[in-house]
Every structure is written in C-alpha cells, then in structure tokens.
Design a protein around this motif. Sequence first.
Motif, PDB file in Angstrom:
ATOM      1  N   LEU B  57      10.236  10.273  -6.790  1.00 26.52           N
ATOM      2  CA  LEU B  57      10.117   8.841  -7.075  1.00 26.52           C
ATOM      3  C   LEU B  57       8.659   8.489  -7.394  1.00 26.52           C
ATOM      4  O   LEU B  57       7.787   8.609  -6.544  1.00 26.52           O
ATOM      5  CB  LEU B  57      10.591   8.072  -5.831  1.00 26.52           C
ATOM      6  CG  LEU B  57      11.311   6.747  -6.015  1.00 26.52           C
ATOM      7  CD1 LEU B  57      12.511   6.893  -6.932  1.00 26.52           C
ATOM      8  CD2 LEU B  57      11.761   6.235  -4.665  1.00 26.52           C
ATOM      9  N   ALA B  58       8.422   8.043  -8.635  1.00 26.26           N
ATOM     10  CA  ALA B  58       7.050   7.801  -9.086  1.00 26.26           C
ATOM     11  C   ALA B  58       6.320   6.797  -8.189  1.00 26.26           C
ATOM     12  O   ALA B  58       5.128   6.940  -7.916  1.00 26.26           O
ATOM     13  CB  ALA B  58       7.056   7.307 -10.528  1.00 26.26           C
ATOM     14  N   GLU B  59       7.081   5.795  -7.691  1.00 25.41           N
ATOM     15  CA  GLU B  59       6.444   4.749  -6.883  1.00 25.41           C
ATOM     16  C   GLU B  59       5.846   5.278  -5.579  1.00 25.41           C
ATOM     17  O   GLU B  59       5.027   4.616  -4.963  1.00 25.41           O
ATOM     18  CB  GLU B  59       7.468   3.652  -6.556  1.00 25.41           C
ATOM     19  CG  GLU B  59       7.789   2.767  -7.742  1.00 25.41           C
ATOM     20  CD  GLU B  59       9.239   2.304  -7.735  1.00 25.41           C
ATOM     21  OE1 GLU B  59      10.129   3.164  -7.892  1.00 25.41           O
ATOM     22  OE2 GLU B  59       9.464   1.095  -7.579  1.00 25.41           O
ATOM     23  N   LEU B  60       6.285   6.451  -5.154  1.00 19.09           N
ATOM     24  CA  LEU B  60       5.773   6.989  -3.890  1.00 19.09           C
ATOM     25  C   LEU B  60       4.657   8.010  -4.108  1.00 19.09           C
ATOM     26  O   LEU B  60       4.134   8.583  -3.160  1.00 19.09           O
ATOM     27  CB  LEU B  60       6.905   7.646  -3.086  1.00 19.09           C
ATOM     28  CG  LEU B  60       8.145   6.815  -2.803  1.00 19.09           C
ATOM     29  CD1 LEU B  60       9.092   7.569  -1.883  1.00 19.09           C
ATOM     30  CD2 LEU B  60       7.770   5.483  -2.166  1.00 19.09           C
ATOM     31  N   GLN B  61       4.317   8.270  -5.363  1.00 21.70           N
ATOM     32  CA  GLN B  61       3.352   9.341  -5.660  1.00 21.70           C
ATOM     33  C   GLN B  61       1.926   8.834  -5.790  1.00 21.70           C
ATOM     34  O   GLN B  61       0.987   9.593  -5.639  1.00 21.70           O
ATOM     35  CB  GLN B  61       3.707  10.021  -7.002  1.00 21.70           C
ATOM     36  CG  GLN B  61       5.146  10.466  -7.124  1.00 21.70           C
ATOM     37  CD  GLN B  61       5.389  11.842  -6.536  1.00 21.70           C
ATOM     38  OE1 GLN B  61       4.449  12.485  -6.091  1.00 21.70           O
ATOM     39  NE2 GLN B  61       6.632  12.269  -6.522  1.00 21.70           N
ATOM     40  N   ARG B  62       1.779   7.530  -6.078  1.00 19.29           N
ATOM     41  CA  ARG B  62       0.442   7.026  -6.428  1.00 19.29           C
ATOM     42  C   ARG B  62      -0.473   6.924  -5.231  1.00 19.29           C
ATOM     43  O   ARG B  62      -0.061   6.615  -4.128  1.00 19.29           O
ATOM     44  CB  ARG B  62       0.570   5.640  -7.066  1.00 19.29           C
ATOM     45  CG  ARG B  62       1.184   5.698  -8.442  1.00 19.29           C
ATOM     46  CD  ARG B  62       1.203   4.348  -9.078  1.00 19.29           C
ATOM     47  NE  ARG B  62      -0.051   3.605  -8.835  1.00 19.29           N
ATOM     48  CZ  ARG B  62      -0.212   2.345  -9.178  1.00 19.29           C
ATOM     49  NH1 ARG B  62       0.776   1.692  -9.745  1.00 19.29           N
ATOM     50  NH2 ARG B  62      -1.357   1.725  -8.934  1.00 19.29           N
ATOM     51  N   VAL B  63      -1.761   7.171  -5.492  1.00 22.02           N
ATOM     52  CA  VAL B  63      -2.772   6.924  -4.471  1.00 22.02           C
ATOM     53  C   VAL B  63      -3.740   5.898  -5.054  1.00 22.02           C
ATOM     54  O   VAL B  63      -4.291   6.101  -6.129  1.00 22.02           O
ATOM     55  CB  VAL B  63      -3.516   8.225  -4.093  1.00 22.02           C
ATOM     56  CG1 VAL B  63      -4.601   7.933  -3.077  1.00 22.02           C
ATOM     57  CG2 VAL B  63      -2.533   9.256  -3.551  1.00 22.02           C
ATOM     58  N   ASP B  64      -3.883   4.754  -4.386  1.00 27.25           N
ATOM     59  CA  ASP B  64      -4.743   3.677  -4.887  1.00 27.25           C
ATOM     60  C   ASP B  64      -5.931   3.481  -3.967  1.00 27.25           C
ATOM     61  O   ASP B  64      -5.770   3.431  -2.749  1.00 27.25           O
ATOM     62  CB  ASP B  64      -3.971   2.353  -4.944  1.00 27.25           C
ATOM     63  CG  ASP B  64      -2.861   2.391  -5.972  1.00 27.25           C
ATOM     64  OD1 ASP B  64      -3.126   2.882  -7.089  1.00 27.25           O
ATOM     65  OD2 ASP B  64      -1.737   1.949  -5.648  1.00 27.25           O
ATOM     66  N   GLU B  65      -7.083   3.352  -4.571  1.00 20.18           N
ATOM     67  CA  GLU B  65      -8.273   3.089  -3.782  1.00 20.18           C
ATOM     68  C   GLU B  65      -8.633   1.619  -3.941  1.00 20.18           C
ATOM     69  O   GLU B  65      -8.753   1.115  -5.053  1.00 20.18           O
ATOM     70  CB  GLU B  65      -9.425   3.984  -4.264  1.00 20.18           C
ATOM     71  CG  GLU B  65     -10.563   3.995  -3.292  1.00 20.18           C
ATOM     72  CD  GLU B  65     -11.540   5.138  -3.542  1.00 20.18           C
ATOM     73  OE1 GLU B  65     -11.316   5.916  -4.487  1.00 20.18           O
ATOM     74  OE2 GLU B  65     -12.524   5.222  -2.788  1.00 20.18           O
ATOM     75  N   ARG B  66      -8.765   0.934  -2.812  1.00 20.68           N
ATOM     76  CA  ARG B  66      -9.193  -0.462  -2.846  1.00 20.68           C
ATOM     77  C   ARG B  66     -10.586  -0.548  -2.239  1.00 20.68           C
ATOM     78  O   ARG B  66     -11.122   0.437  -1.760  1.00 20.68           O
ATOM     79  CB  ARG B  66      -8.232  -1.332  -2.042  1.00 20.68           C
ATOM     80  CG  ARG B  66      -6.876  -1.451  -2.693  1.00 20.68           C
ATOM     81  CD  ARG B  66      -6.074  -2.496  -1.963  1.00 20.68           C
ATOM     82  NE  ARG B  66      -4.700  -2.539  -2.458  1.00 20.68           N
ATOM     83  CZ  ARG B  66      -3.708  -3.115  -1.797  1.00 20.68           C
ATOM     84  NH1 ARG B  66      -3.936  -3.686  -0.631  1.00 20.68           N
ATOM     85  NH2 ARG B  66      -2.497  -3.136  -2.296  1.00 20.68           N
ATOM     86  N   SER B  67     -11.127  -1.758  -2.198  1.00 18.05           N
ATOM     87  CA  SER B  67     -12.503  -1.857  -1.678  1.00 18.05           C
ATOM     88  C   SER B  67     -12.551  -1.486  -0.195  1.00 18.05           C
ATOM     89  O   SER B  67     -13.475  -0.826   0.254  1.00 18.05           O
ATOM     90  CB  SER B  67     -13.055  -3.262  -1.914  1.00 18.05           C
ATOM     91  OG  SER B  67     -12.225  -4.203  -1.262  1.00 18.05           O
TER      92      SER B  67
END
Lengths: 384, 275
Positions: B57-67
């Motif tokens: 599932l693509a939605e579970l693969q992402r890693v996002d960096e926030r501030s």
Amino acid sequence: MKPISLTVNGGKYEVLVEPRTQLAEVLRDKLHLTGTHLGCEQGVCGACTVIVDGKPVRSCIAYAGSCDGAVVETVEGFAGDPVMDDLRDAFSRHHALQCGFCTPGMIITARDIVHRLDVADEKQIRHELSGNLCRCTGYMGIVAAIADVIAKHKDGLAVTTKSETAAPESSAAPITPFEIAPEYVIDGAGSSVHAASGISIEDGWTTIARSFTLDHALDDVWAHFEELRAVARCLPGAEIDDIDGDRFVGNMVIKFGPINARFAGEGSRKSDVADRTGLVHGMGKDTSGQSNVRGELAYKIAQADDEQQTRIDLQTRFQIQGILAQFNRKELVESFADIIMRQFVSNCDTELSGDELGKERNLSFITVIVQIIRSKFRELMRRS
Amino acid sequence: MKPAPFEVCHPDVLRNATEMLETGGQGAKLISGGQSLGPMMNLRLARPSQLVDVSRLAELQRVDERSGSVLFGAATTHAEIEDGKTPDPIAGMMRQVARGIAYRVVRNKGTIGGSVAHADPAADWISALTVADAKIHIAGKRSNRTMAMHDFVLGAYTTDLRTDEIIIKIEVPKYSKNVRWGYYKICRKVGEFADAIGATIVDPERRYCRVVAGAVGGKPLILAETARQLAQLAAMPAGETIHDEIAASATGLDAASRHQLATAVGRAITEAVGL
C-alpha cells in the motif's frame, strides 16, 4: 487458486497458488528447485533463505501470492556471479559445510553480507550470520570463508558503506543539569500493567490471584455468583450450552494478539454458602484439536470494611498442554489474565447495577477500561 | 508446518483496506511484513480466516520530514531505517535500534508499524518508541486519530487498535543535535527477543528526559523518578533509584528479571551520559 508470475534464476514462470502457499513450496514442489531447503518452517533456521527482488528473505514465511511479479534467485542460480563463484570456492576451501543442509541459505546470506559490508571483522560476520543455523561446523569455516570473500571484493562491491554502528556520542562534553519540562513528565505509576502481583507456575499449573471490591451488597454479589449462567455471561469469551445441576457443557474463546482459540469442554461447580466460597472447574480441547486446557476459578466473597461493599478474592489455576502451552510465559500470562479478570469483575458490576452487558462481550480492552472507570470498583493490591 | 487455509486480499488504497477489515470481522487480520504473524500461522497458533495484505500500500510507504518530527510510513522496513534510507530524528538511535532487530532477512520484510501493532512486549520498537515519545497515527473507516505510544500499548499483544483500524504512520519528534541516548538490550542470542531492555533519551535543549524499562511482559515501564534524577544530575542517578523504581512498578517480575532490567537501564544511561 490464483495465477502468479515469477522470474526465477532468469526463467519466467506462471504458477497457480493458494493464499497459504509459501514461496518455498512453489520453488521446491512446482519448479523442482530443491536446493532451497525447508528446516524449521517458522522463520528461525534460515535454511530456506532466497533472494527476492534483490534482498534475502525467508521463503518459508513469504506467501507466494504476495511475490507476484517478483524476481527470485535461489542457490541454483547466480550463473556467472563473481561473488557467488568465489563463495563456493571459499566454502569448499575452508570446509564451511559438513552435512550441507544449511548451506543453500548460508551461502545466500553470505552473498548479501559480502555485498553490504566491506570490512572482514569476525564479530560482525557472526552477528550478520546469526539468522542462519548450522549444527555441524561451529561456524568457524563459514566465517573464514566469508571473511576471505569480503577481503577480495572490498573495493568494488559494497552497496552501502561500512554499516556504521551509530554509537551514541557519550564521549562529548558533559551535559548541564536541567528540570524536565512539565509536558514531558509522565506519571510512571500509571504505566504499570501488572502492579498487583501473584502469579506462580508450578508443574505446568499457573496460578494467579487477584482481589477486587464491588460497590454492591454481599447478598446480591453472592446470588450473582450462585447463578452459573450469570458467571459465564460475565466471563469474557465464555458460553454455556447446557446445565445439568452443578455440571455444565460449554466453550470459551481466548483471544490473545493474533491467537484466537476456541476451547469446547465441560465442567462443574461447587459452592459453600456458609463460607461464601465456590469453585468452578472446567476442562476442554481447542476445537482444532491441538491443545488441552484444565482450569479452576475459585472465589471467596466477603463483606468489605464498608457495608455497601463486597470483597471478591479470585484465584485462577490452569494448565495448558499442546501447542498453545508455549505461550505459557509467566509475564505474558499475567498480563493476559489481568485483562480477563478485570473484564470479569467489571461485567459483574455492570450486571449487578441492573445494566445489560453489551452485545459484543468479546470486548476490546478500551471498552473495559471505560467500564472500569465508570463502575468505580477499587482493586486491592494483593502481593504474594 | 503449513498455515491453516485462509483467504487473502491485497487492497490498493487505504480506504479499501479498512473496509476489508470491517467485512472480515473477527477472523480478519492485517498483514504487512508477516515476520511475526507468519511464524505464528505456520505453527497454527494463529488461524485468521482472512488476511488483508497492506505491504504494498503506497500510503504506508512514505516517510515525511517535518520541521519538528519525522513521519515514518507504517510499512517502512527495519532494514530501510538500519541503512539510513530514512531521516533519523534521534541522532542515530533509530538506526541502532533497527540494526538490533532479529536478523537481516527479518529486517528486510518486517515493518515498524507491524511491530507496533503486534505489541510483543520484548520487541525493540515497543520500548524505543515509548522512550522517544512517538505518536501513532491511526486510520479508521470513518475517522483518523493520533495517540501517544505510551497510551497505545495496553499490555502484552494488546493495543488500543480496533479490529477495523490501521496504523498508517509513526511520528517521532526531532531531538536536538546534542541529544544523548542509550539503548541496551540483554539477549542470550543475537536476534532473539530480549530478556530485558533499557532505553533513555536525554535532551537538555528540549528539557526532555525519559527512561524506559522494556521486555517486562506488559507495556514498557516509564521510570519517571529515575528520569527526573538523571536530568537534575546530568549523570547516573543514585544506585538504588533504578532498582527501587523497577521493583515498585513491576512487582509481578521475579528478582532475576528485575535485576536484568535494572542492569539494562543502567547500561543505557551509561551509554547516554557516561558513568
């Protein structure tokens, strides 16, 4: 059955698989690539290790259906692969195998190690090899063979740089004392799951004792416990099919993480109105026929200090035989039994208050927590 | 052994996954890397009738960096974290923890979200994410919610996750550059589940300090008094503090287990701030 396509050692294959078919079965039984060995079939021994889309995985716990479209390499493959050629030579030179059962998995893991690391440190090789068991060689030859091949390829291969062991910078300048910001302070006491103790495991019998106080009069609580069906209604997962005097037939569903077992069996109950004590005894088989359980629930009901309150002492004893017995780890059982007993008492409280139990008695734990808070019963700590 | 027969579906979007879980009811089970559920199914300890496979599932693969934080997709594998393919918000701690999980083959498939959902008390992320004050992002069919890690795990194999919910992200706060951390596990054989885990993060800049004792059978113990002293002293708390606090919060454990826990915690603190 569903068709999947696989590329195995360069060849394209279409095979029909059931949802439960493992990749290892497809390789061995359908493609006749019997070099991939099945040892433990529970992801521990490493004999079945193959490469899927460039990474080593356990083919005994990889469902074929989830490998649709994957590129697989097994020990029969790697034609012309320079690292594999060198590993085969080195394994032979260092006597890195005896019976050979672990070797297919060993050599595939070895290739991954050579590709990922460019240092030939024995400790690290042993660490990386820890998921592949060999019962003949004592690993000496295997480690030496891998070290040789790493040394030979260290300049041209490693895809990741030397796997840095990100050590904490504890040698840096000393830190200054500070007070923890209030938003980060958590009351540690609340985090304890099994603060109330009292568990022992002897001769396969697990015994757990807990005490609770209910905001109900003694006679009401006793009457509730006298009615077998009411007790069963309040015990999470329990169901009585038939009652004949003090004997009953029924079943009990146990849910613990991914484990979901239904035990069917029979039991009896004795109670003593003078002492206000009772003992429910039951035994059953899990419906898939792999485990047996015998258990007892002893209860003692007494007036609490406050006249409107009743103290309940519960003692559960049980013995599990068969496959589920391996989950009879003291600390796990305690955490689980705590949840069940709290649910039981909380359900008793709900019924005694004249409320109906929710339809879904296989309650999620959070519902129980809410009930516990609502029902204001106080748990007495009992230490063994 | 082979697992008992079951049905499987591979939802392509998150919404379908939660629907399939709901339709599947009690017999449905989410599977991601399958490195814990797989062996339990092969042993036939677990016999789900329906698997919902979310590993692709693509939605579970992402890693996002926030501030202020890093959001790890729940299907991020341990190996991806180990190899530094994801940002590390705790100055190398996530990499070190990942590297110590089971074996490389398991790390290639096993996911951080799966580990949290399975909630084996002896699993590494259970303690590491508790000490890191992580937040669990959960998707349900109707609404999404967020929960602190220390509230999410309720006991052994027991979490707040409802049967039709999915962990989608694990949010780990970013600590300052000078954060000190220690993670020590006592384990008889490399790759086995731990007998005892000690973990600590000390970040004077954020005025954050937490100490955790894990692999206790239930949810990890947060040692508040030990942490308070550790911050105030900026050094190892007095000898008995750790022992006493563990004994007070884990009375169900025998003396040997308590001693192992105190040792693991002591070594984690030593790693972080020295002796």
